[in-house]
Design a protein around this motif. Structure first.
Motif, PDB file in Angstrom:
ATOM      1  N   GLY A  37       0.837  -1.208   0.000  1.00 33.34           N
ATOM      2  CA  GLY A  37       0.000   0.000   0.000  1.00 33.34           C
ATOM      3  C   GLY A  37       0.865   1.248   0.000  1.00 33.34           C
ATOM      4  O   GLY A  37       0.597   2.210  -0.727  1.00 33.34           O
ATOM      5  N   LEU A  38       1.925   1.219   0.807  1.00 31.61           N
ATOM      6  CA  LEU A  38       2.838   2.366   0.837  1.00 31.61           C
ATOM      7  C   LEU A  38       3.512   2.542  -0.530  1.00 31.61           C
ATOM      8  O   LEU A  38       3.648   3.665  -1.030  1.00 31.61           O
ATOM      9  CB  LEU A  38       3.884   2.151   1.943  1.00 31.61           C
ATOM     10  N   LEU A  39       3.892   1.432  -1.143  1.00 29.01           N
ATOM     11  CA  LEU A  39       4.532   1.485  -2.459  1.00 29.01           C
ATOM     12  C   LEU A  39       3.590   2.106  -3.493  1.00 29.01           C
ATOM     13  O   LEU A  39       4.000   2.948  -4.303  1.00 29.01           O
ATOM     14  CB  LEU A  39       4.951   0.073  -2.888  1.00 29.01           C
ATOM     15  N   GLU A  40       2.330   1.724  -3.440  1.00 32.36           N
ATOM     16  CA  GLU A  40       1.351   2.283  -4.391  1.00 32.36           C
ATOM     17  C   GLU A  40       1.210   3.794  -4.205  1.00 32.36           C
ATOM     18  O   GLU A  40       1.093   4.550  -5.171  1.00 32.36           O
ATOM     19  CB  GLU A  40      -0.006   1.624  -4.190  1.00 32.36           C
ATOM     20  N   GLU A  41       1.239   4.205  -2.941  1.00 27.23           N
ATOM     21  CA  GLU A  41       1.156   5.638  -2.641  1.00 27.23           C
ATOM     22  C   GLU A  41       2.355   6.383  -3.224  1.00 27.23           C
ATOM     23  O   GLU A  41       2.222   7.432  -3.850  1.00 27.23           O
ATOM     24  CB  GLU A  41       1.224   5.802  -1.125  1.00 27.23           C
ATOM     25  N   VAL A  42       3.537   5.812  -3.010  1.00 31.03           N
ATOM     26  CA  VAL A  42       4.772   6.422  -3.517  1.00 31.03           C
ATOM     27  C   VAL A  42       4.715   6.485  -5.041  1.00 31.03           C
ATOM     28  O   VAL A  42       5.058   7.496  -5.659  1.00 31.03           O
ATOM     29  CB  VAL A  42       6.005   5.612  -3.029  1.00 31.03           C
ATOM     30  N   ASP A  50       8.035   4.641 -15.314  1.00 30.50           N
ATOM     31  CA  ASP A  50       8.125   3.425 -16.142  1.00 30.50           C
ATOM     32  C   ASP A  50       8.746   2.281 -15.354  1.00 30.50           C
ATOM     33  O   ASP A  50       8.407   1.127 -15.547  1.00 30.50           O
ATOM     34  CB  ASP A  50       8.992   3.688 -17.380  1.00 30.50           C
ATOM     35  N   ARG A  51       9.722   2.638 -14.486  1.00 28.92           N
ATOM     36  CA  ARG A  51      10.314   1.600 -13.630  1.00 28.92           C
ATOM     37  C   ARG A  51      10.134   2.025 -12.178  1.00 28.92           C
ATOM     38  O   ARG A  51      10.628   3.073 -11.765  1.00 28.92           O
ATOM     39  CB  ARG A  51      11.806   1.439 -13.927  1.00 28.92           C
ATOM     40  N   LEU A  52       9.403   1.218 -11.460  1.00 32.15           N
ATOM     41  CA  LEU A  52       9.177   1.490 -10.037  1.00 32.15           C
ATOM     42  C   LEU A  52       9.990   0.475  -9.226  1.00 32.15           C
ATOM     43  O   LEU A  52       9.831  -0.733  -9.404  1.00 32.15           O
ATOM     44  CB  LEU A  52       7.684   1.342  -9.722  1.00 32.15           C
ATOM     45  N   ASP A  53      10.875   0.985  -8.369  1.00 38.26           N
ATOM     46  CA  ASP A  53      11.742   0.076  -7.608  1.00 38.26           C
ATOM     47  C   ASP A  53      11.157  -0.243  -6.245  1.00 38.26           C
ATOM     48  O   ASP A  53      10.588   0.625  -5.573  1.00 38.26           O
ATOM     49  CB  ASP A  53      13.117   0.733  -7.369  1.00 38.26           C
ATOM     50  N   VAL A  54      11.351  -1.496  -5.829  1.00 37.66           N
ATOM     51  CA  VAL A  54      11.165  -1.823  -4.423  1.00 37.66           C
ATOM     52  C   VAL A  54      12.400  -2.636  -4.036  1.00 37.66           C
ATOM     53  O   VAL A  54      12.690  -3.674  -4.633  1.00 37.66           O
ATOM     54  CB  VAL A  54       9.833  -2.546  -4.128  1.00 37.66           C
ATOM     55  N   VAL A  55      13.154  -2.096  -3.102  1.00 41.80           N
ATOM     56  CA  VAL A  55      14.428  -2.718  -2.724  1.00 41.80           C
ATOM     57  C   VAL A  55      14.329  -3.172  -1.276  1.00 41.80           C
ATOM     58  O   VAL A  55      13.982  -2.387  -0.386  1.00 41.80           O
ATOM     59  CB  VAL A  55      15.598  -1.704  -2.894  1.00 41.80           C
ATOM     60  N   ARG A  69       4.820  -8.082  -4.335  1.00 42.48           N
ATOM     61  CA  ARG A  69       4.491  -8.277  -5.762  1.00 42.48           C
ATOM     62  C   ARG A  69       3.068  -8.818  -5.918  1.00 42.48           C
ATOM     63  O   ARG A  69       2.337  -8.421  -6.812  1.00 42.48           O
ATOM     64  CB  ARG A  69       5.469  -9.258  -6.410  1.00 42.48           C
ATOM     65  N   GLU A  70       2.727  -9.729  -5.032  1.00 49.49           N
ATOM     66  CA  GLU A  70       1.399 -10.348  -5.150  1.00 49.49           C
ATOM     67  C   GLU A  70       0.281  -9.392  -4.736  1.00 49.49           C
ATOM     68  O   GLU A  70      -0.854  -9.565  -5.143  1.00 49.49           O
ATOM     69  CB  GLU A  70       1.338 -11.624  -4.300  1.00 49.49           C
ATOM     70  N   ARG A  78       3.649  -4.780 -13.308  1.00 46.44           N
ATOM     71  CA  ARG A  78       4.308  -4.771 -14.628  1.00 46.44           C
ATOM     72  C   ARG A  78       5.517  -3.853 -14.647  1.00 46.44           C
ATOM     73  O   ARG A  78       6.504  -4.128 -15.311  1.00 46.44           O
ATOM     74  CB  ARG A  78       3.313  -4.295 -15.697  1.00 46.44           C
ATOM     75  N   ARG A  79       5.441  -2.746 -13.903  1.00 42.11           N
ATOM     76  CA  ARG A  79       6.530  -1.757 -13.931  1.00 42.11           C
ATOM     77  C   ARG A  79       7.540  -1.960 -12.802  1.00 42.11           C
ATOM     78  O   ARG A  79       8.474  -1.200 -12.642  1.00 42.11           O
ATOM     79  CB  ARG A  79       5.934  -0.340 -13.816  1.00 42.11           C
TER      80      ARG A  79
END
Ligand SMILES: C[S@@+](CC[C@H](N)C(=O)[O-])C[C@H]1O[C@@H](n2cnc3c(N)ncnc32)[C@H](O)[C@@H]1O
Length: 328
Positions: A37-42, A50-55, A69-70, A78-79
């Motif tokens: 949820g936080l990632l979607e907000e960011v 085009d490229r969204l990172d999660v590290v 991811r799920e 996709r991105r």
């Protein structure tokens, strides 16, 4: 500590170190969903790049990234570039890239869940001759060594007010976090850990083997960990929130309240699911356990942490020990 954890026969070079600890990631999939949820907000704040990172720094088995991811919608998935950073990359998770160092130029979300408490640190003892670094051999025998170097003394002066007994010098964690945040171009970095602040500092060095507390002998046979001074880690000049896991997860919609009893009659299966979810949420947000962990959040670029501000103040020290497999 460095050699005992990460050397050739180090604890974290072993095949399944996660058999020895249970973090929020393993406690419930709700943790990964909240971070999704936080990632979607960011992502939205960054204008859906085009490229969204999660590290995931110190990713362990990589389960957090799979959970994230799920949980994100297909357009985000996709991105997504999901990077698991580990000393001993595991591989074998769909859509996850394994690396031994975080990439440069990260745009998105960086998570370090229980990484910093495993970043080696030095320990000082205040002796009649002044502060001395403690030396320890592989059997665990300790003796006072040289006086700490100037930067360590400066750190103690600023961040560890008690000048008696022992102190744990958090400078190595400050540097590790600053290095990680330096790789973030835009987005949010979150460190989640056992923490204390300048008011609640106390020595916390501990060893764990199969979830049981053991003497922290640096021979590679056990995990060696110490709480994190998250307040000193915060990189100056960035939007920063220091809060508790309980408060942060509340903002992200993790709710430990039990479902209404009537649901048990109208939708028994839904009730059981909701009840078990509430139980997991309660564990993640328990102020005496995982909910008392500190969350250090720092932002760069067109994102905002406003939603997380004012939520409960400094983290509670959740007690002396890493959460054990017994859930103590
Ligand atoms: C307590 S585990 C947490 C694992 C995972 N984040 C979780 O929540 O289950 C800490 C992890 O950090 C990793 N780690 C420590 N220092 C690291 C470094 N410099 N680079 C990559 N991984 C590191 C360790 O190998 C270990 O797997």
């Amino acid at each position: 500590m460095e050699r005992a954890l990460y050397g050739p026969d180090g604890f974290y070079r072993r095949e399944h170190p996660e058999a020895h600890f249970r973090t929020s990631v393993h406690a419930s999939p709700l943790f990964a969903r909240a971070l999704a949820g936080l990632l979607e907000e960011v992502d939205a704040r960054l204008g859906r790049p085009d490229r969204l990172d999660v590290v995931d720094m110190g990713a362990g088995c990589g389960a957090l990234l799979t959970g994230i991811r799920e949980a994100v919608p297909p357009d985000v998935a996709r991105r997504l570039r999901a990077v698991a950073v580990e000393v001993e990359p595991r591989g074998g998770r769909e859509g996850v890239v394994w690396a031994t160092e975080p990439p440069e130029g990260i745009t998105g979300l960086v998570v370090a869940n229980e990484w910093l408490d495993n970043v080696p640190l030095d320990i000082v003892e205040y002796t009649p001759d002044g502060p001395r670094l403690m030396l320890v051999d592989a059997e665990g025998h300790e003796r006072p060594g040289p006086a700490p170097a100037e930067p360590d003394l400066a750190w103690l002066e600023r961040w560890w007010p008690d000048r008696t007994g022992r102190a744990e010098i958090g400078r190595s964690r400050d540097e590790a976090w600053s290095w990680l945040v330096g790789r973030l171009d835009a987005g949010v970095a979150v460190a989640v850990d056992y923490s204390h602040d300048v008011e609640t500092r106390r020595p916390t060095l501990a060893g764990y083997r199969y979830g049981m507390a053991v003497w922290p002998v640096p021979d590679g046979s056990c995990d060696v960990t110490a709480h994190v001074a998250l307040d000193s880690c915060a990189v100056p000049g960035l939007e920063t929130v220091l809060t508790t896991q309980r408060e942060a997860l509340r903002v992200l919609g993790v709710d430990g309240r039990r479902p209404p009893r009537e649901l048990a009659f109208s939708d028994p299966r839904g009730y059981v699911t909701a009840l078990s979810r509430a139980g997991e949420a309660a564990e993640l947000t328990d102020p005496g356990g995982l909910g008392g962990f500190g969350w250090l959040m720092q932002a760069k670029g067109p994102v905002s942490l406003e939603r997380f501000e004012g939520g409960g103040g400094a983290p509670r020290d959740p007690g002396p020990s890493r959460d054990t497999l017994e859930g103590s």
